[in-house]
Design an enzyme around this catalytic site. Structure first.
Site, PDB file in Angstrom:
ATOM      1  N   CYS A 278       0.927  -1.128   0.095  1.00 48.01           N
ATOM      2  CA  CYS A 278      -0.088  -0.018  -0.129  1.00 48.01           C
ATOM      3  C   CYS A 278       0.903   1.397  -0.126  1.00 48.01           C
ATOM      4  O   CYS A 278       0.568   2.034  -0.676  1.00 48.01           O
ATOM      5  CB  CYS A 278      -1.040   0.139   1.021  1.00 48.01           C
ATOM      6  SG  CYS A 278      -1.432  -1.564   1.795  1.00 48.01           S
ATOM      7  N   ARG A 307       6.034 -11.393   5.800  1.00 49.42           N
ATOM      8  CA  ARG A 307       5.505 -11.407   7.007  1.00 49.42           C
ATOM      9  C   ARG A 307       6.253 -12.689   7.851  1.00 49.42           C
ATOM     10  O   ARG A 307       6.088 -13.623   7.519  1.00 49.42           O
ATOM     11  CB  ARG A 307       4.141 -11.516   6.957  1.00 49.42           C
ATOM     12  CG  ARG A 307       3.458 -10.467   5.945  1.00 49.42           C
ATOM     13  CD  ARG A 307       1.894 -10.461   5.909  1.00 49.42           C
ATOM     14  NE  ARG A 307       1.424  -9.658   5.108  1.00 49.42           N
ATOM     15  CZ  ARG A 307       0.253  -9.365   4.800  1.00 49.42           C
ATOM     16  NH1 ARG A 307      -0.785 -10.135   5.289  1.00 49.42           N
ATOM     17  NH2 ARG A 307      -0.246  -8.337   3.745  1.00 49.42           N
ATOM     18  N   GLN A 325       0.856 -11.113  -3.364  1.00 49.22           N
ATOM     19  CA  GLN A 325      -0.443 -10.648  -3.336  1.00 49.22           C
ATOM     20  C   GLN A 325      -0.852 -10.270  -4.976  1.00 49.22           C
ATOM     21  O   GLN A 325       0.018  -9.531  -5.426  1.00 49.22           O
ATOM     22  CB  GLN A 325      -0.533  -9.494  -2.478  1.00 49.22           C
ATOM     23  CG  GLN A 325      -0.547  -9.939  -1.116  1.00 49.22           C
ATOM     24  CD  GLN A 325      -0.676  -8.743  -0.205  1.00 49.22           C
ATOM     25  OE1 GLN A 325      -0.114  -7.578  -0.327  1.00 49.22           O
ATOM     26  NE2 GLN A 325      -1.506  -8.761   0.690  1.00 49.22           N
ATOM     27  N   ASP A 327      -2.453  -7.887  -5.851  1.00 54.05           N
ATOM     28  CA  ASP A 327      -2.885  -6.572  -5.171  1.00 54.05           C
ATOM     29  C   ASP A 327      -3.415  -5.431  -6.007  1.00 54.05           C
ATOM     30  O   ASP A 327      -2.776  -5.588  -7.068  1.00 54.05           O
ATOM     31  CB  ASP A 327      -1.631  -5.899  -4.271  1.00 54.05           C
ATOM     32  CG  ASP A 327      -2.178  -5.281  -3.131  1.00 54.05           C
ATOM     33  OD1 ASP A 327      -3.368  -5.224  -2.914  1.00 54.05           O
ATOM     34  OD2 ASP A 327      -1.030  -4.897  -2.372  1.00 54.05           O
ATOM     35  N   HIS A 329      -4.634  -0.947  -5.618  1.00 51.20           N
ATOM     36  CA  HIS A 329      -5.419   0.053  -5.030  1.00 51.20           C
ATOM     37  C   HIS A 329      -6.241   0.941  -5.981  1.00 51.20           C
ATOM     38  O   HIS A 329      -5.545   1.197  -6.968  1.00 51.20           O
ATOM     39  CB  HIS A 329      -4.259   0.896  -4.272  1.00 51.20           C
ATOM     40  CG  HIS A 329      -3.610  -0.190  -3.184  1.00 51.20           C
ATOM     41  ND1 HIS A 329      -2.619  -0.842  -3.437  1.00 51.20           N
ATOM     42  CD2 HIS A 329      -3.940  -0.306  -1.980  1.00 51.20           C
ATOM     43  CE1 HIS A 329      -2.179  -1.557  -2.468  1.00 51.20           C
ATOM     44  NE2 HIS A 329      -3.074  -1.158  -1.408  1.00 51.20           N
ATOM     45  N   LYS A 409     -15.528  -3.501   4.562  1.00 50.85           N
ATOM     46  CA  LYS A 409     -14.918  -4.491   3.720  1.00 50.85           C
ATOM     47  C   LYS A 409     -15.947  -5.526   3.377  1.00 50.85           C
ATOM     48  O   LYS A 409     -16.860  -5.877   3.882  1.00 50.85           O
ATOM     49  CB  LYS A 409     -13.645  -5.426   4.215  1.00 50.85           C
ATOM     50  CG  LYS A 409     -14.081  -6.162   5.288  1.00 50.85           C
ATOM     51  CD  LYS A 409     -12.717  -6.939   5.828  1.00 50.85           C
ATOM     52  CE  LYS A 409     -12.699  -7.800   6.978  1.00 50.85           C
ATOM     53  NZ  LYS A 409     -11.879  -9.026   6.912  1.00 50.85           N
ATOM     54  N   HIS A 455      -8.390  -0.951  -1.138  1.00 52.74           N
ATOM     55  CA  HIS A 455      -7.525  -2.078  -1.095  1.00 52.74           C
ATOM     56  C   HIS A 455      -8.068  -3.546  -1.606  1.00 52.74           C
ATOM     57  O   HIS A 455      -9.256  -3.591  -1.153  1.00 52.74           O
ATOM     58  CB  HIS A 455      -6.759  -2.620   0.175  1.00 52.74           C
ATOM     59  CG  HIS A 455      -6.281  -1.577   1.038  1.00 52.74           C
ATOM     60  ND1 HIS A 455      -4.777  -1.321   1.178  1.00 52.74           N
ATOM     61  CD2 HIS A 455      -6.854  -0.975   1.993  1.00 52.74           C
ATOM     62  CE1 HIS A 455      -4.497  -0.533   2.099  1.00 52.74           C
ATOM     63  NE2 HIS A 455      -5.801  -0.233   2.648  1.00 52.74           N
TER      64      HIS A 455
END
Ligand SMILES: [Zn+2]
Ligand SMILES: [Zn+2]
Length: 585
Positions: A278, A307, A325, A327, A329, A409, A455
């Site tokens: 992000c 992580r 990911q 991912d 945005h 979400k 996200h």
């Protein structure tokens, strides 16, 4: 698994499961005196109870415990609730030698403490429970594993006994059968067998090596993913794997996120392996002053993050420490929010369906007690999410108060071939980062406004999604995904050059093909190709060479007879192009 609630009973499956954990603890304390009990909740597919005991529980012990549980169930002992003062409860459990419970009561108990008793067994618990032990009939103990007292790794090591229970015998049988089947198609077993991926202790846990065959599947997934995003008006971006620690201070990760790797230090500057993408996307956003005309901006990245998950929770491809990911945005104005959410949901479902998933559970999570942003923003955003779901005619459940602190979400769970649920897609609004990084755009009125930041990941991570795919298909990938799509088997050496020629033709059309030139019997080579789950097997001999044909076998279906090679090639291209889930020739 489905929560098969039953109308015949006036308690829920969770209540039945939690009550079964009491039954388990009851049996354990009768059989193994001096054992201490920890906690015993209902979980996703059953229940567990944690025990403190020096001796490890063996498989034989589980059988004994299960037998004792049956006996206690047959005695149909009522579960009785009573309340007492905190001090009385402490003394009661002290007398029973249950020090862990004493600790819990001191921590969690109010002035009045509720307990449940069945025969000699008493537990500190809020309930609710089934009326008597006779209600717990169709159960099975499944496994025992290590656990820590209160999940604290520096704390006491406990033993966790897992079990499951259902209202009906048939449901239990079905579940146990599903577990058997799941064991057979465990991706940790199939991964190495099919040469797809591996892990290596020398690397460290939770770090995945993608072998050529696994990487071939991944490349197909990535290509498809990129193309779908471009079609949907996304731009692709790339960002680095590390950044100055200060970035993560601003984002709040150093404070709130406990899976960060320790920082690296170079020239007295601290750097952090990225746990999320992000902040990078935010910085691209901030690389110029944005105007209302530019929005929405949709930026996607297959972003690899790190992580530090605890060792105990690592699990094949499903729980790892380094993963990519899928991912993206989205930065948009408030008048664009609903449309963006709607598009994201429909894209997610389309992509997941292409991979062969047909059943979805959709959840909308709303404002929790602790939250950032204004109530007005939350209300507006939650309404937009709700309306988007309604527009798309999607059934969904509302998880009241279950949103993350930074925004509401939508989560989409898929059902796999064994009817197991997997969380894949998540679409999250974020009022926190947009605030912390002070995101703005210049509106039509010439004033600065705060954009909405969304996200979203559709598949989740490529590692996890690959694990799910392997198990869903039991390694029998559909043609478009299969690591090796076709194998050519020449019957004798003199057919090798014809086989090579066909391979070239197939490769030119981007069909992943191998030739098996080993001097083995035909039957052996076919069995080997079947074992490797290659969807199409082409056998070539004298007759085929002469007529420019191939003899075709389809994995799990067997012999399909003779085909003109050119015709077959066209069919294979169609299968690939249409992403068909089955091979119909
Ligand atoms: Zn209880
Ligand atoms: Zn993000």
């Amino acid at each position: 698994m489905d929560k098969k609630e039953s109308k015949e009973f006036d308690y829920s499956l969770d209540t039945l499961r939690h009550s079964a954990s009491h039954l388990l603890a009851h049996a354990v304390l009768e059989l193994f005196q001096g054992t201490q009990t920890g906690v015993g909740p209902a979980v996703e597919d059953g229940f567990y109870y944690d025990f403190l005991r020096d001796e490890p529980f063996t498989k034989e012990d589980l059988k004994l415990i299960e037998k004792r549980m049956k006996e206690i169930s047959e005695q149909d002992i009522p579960l009785e609730k009573f309340t007492c003062s905190k001090q009385e409860a402490v003394e009661l459990f002290q007398d029973l030698g249950q020090d862990l419970k004493v600790e819990l009561i001191k921590e969690k108990g109010g002035d009045k403490v509720t307990c449940y008793q069945q025969g000699d067994f008493v537990d500190f618990c809020l309930g609710p429970h089934v009326p008597s032990t006779g209600a717990i009939k169709h159960f099975k103990l499944l496994s025992v594993s290590g656990a820590y007292w209160k999940g604290d790794e520096s704390g006491q090591q406990l033993q966790r006994i897992y079990g499951t229970v259902f209202f009906k015998e048939k449901d239990l049988k079905d579940y146990l059968q599903m577990l058997e089947e799941a064991k057979k198609r465990d991706h940790r077993k199939l991964g190495p067998e099919l040469d797809l991926f591996s892990t290596d202790e020398r690397l460290g846990g939770g770090l995945i090596l993608w072998h050529p065959k696994g990487a071939a599947v991944r490349a197909v997934i990535e290509d498809f993913w990129r193309r779908e995003h471009q079609k949907e008006g996304y731009d692709l971006i790339y960002s680095p794997h590390i950044a100055k620690l200060d970035v993560w201070r601003t984002s709040g990760h150093t404070e709130f996120y406990d899976a960060l790797y320790p920082p690296l230090i170079s020239d007295n500057v601290e750097y952090q392996l990225k746990p999320m993408n992000c902040p990078f996307h935010i910085m691209v956003y901030q690389s110029s002053q944005r105007s209302y005309r530019e929005l929405p901006l949709r930026w996607a990245e297959l972003g690899t993050v790190y992580r530090y998950e605890r060792g105990g929770v690592l699990h094949g491809l499903l729980r790892v420490r380094g993963f990519t990911q899928d991912d993206a945005h989205i930065f948009c104005r408030s008048d664009q929010l609903e449309e963006e959410i709607r598009r994201t949901i429909s894209m997610a479902l389309r992509v997941l369906k292409t991979f062969g998933f047909e059943e979805f559970d959709v959840y909308l999570s709303t404002r929790p007690k602790k939250f950032s942003g204004s109530v007005q923003d939350w209300n507006e955003a939650t309404k937009a999410l709700e309306k988007a779901l309604q527009e798309e005619k999607i059934d969904f459940s509302v998880d009241e108060g279950e949103g993350v602190f930074y925004g509401p979400k939508i989560d989409i769970k898929i059902k796999d071939a064994l009817n197991r649920s997997w969380q894949c897609t998540t679409i999250q609004l974020d009022f926190n980062l947009s605030e912390k990084f002070d995101l703005t755009y210049v509106g039509e009125d010439g004033e600065f406004h705060r954009p909405f930041m969304i996200h979203r990941a559709l598949l989740g991570s490529l590692e996890r999604f690959f694990g799910i795919l392997i198990e869903h298909y039991n390694g029998n990938f559909p043609f478009w995904l299969a690591p090796v799509q076709a194998i050519i088997i020449p019957i004798a050496d003199r057919h090798n050059s014809y086989a090579d020629q066909l391979k070239q033709e197939l490769k030119k059309r981007e069909i992943r093909t191998e030739v098996d030139k080993r001097r083995e019997k035909l039957g052996y080579k076919i069995r080997d190709a079947e074992k490797n789950k290659i969807p199409v097997i082409l056998v070539v001999g004298d007759k085929e060479m002469e007529r420019e044909t191939v003899s075709v076998r389809v994995h799990t279906e067997g012999d399909k007879g003779s085909y003109n090679f050119k015709e077959l090639l066209e069919k294979m291209l169609d299968l690939k192009e249409n992403k068909d889930l089955e091979i119909i020739l």
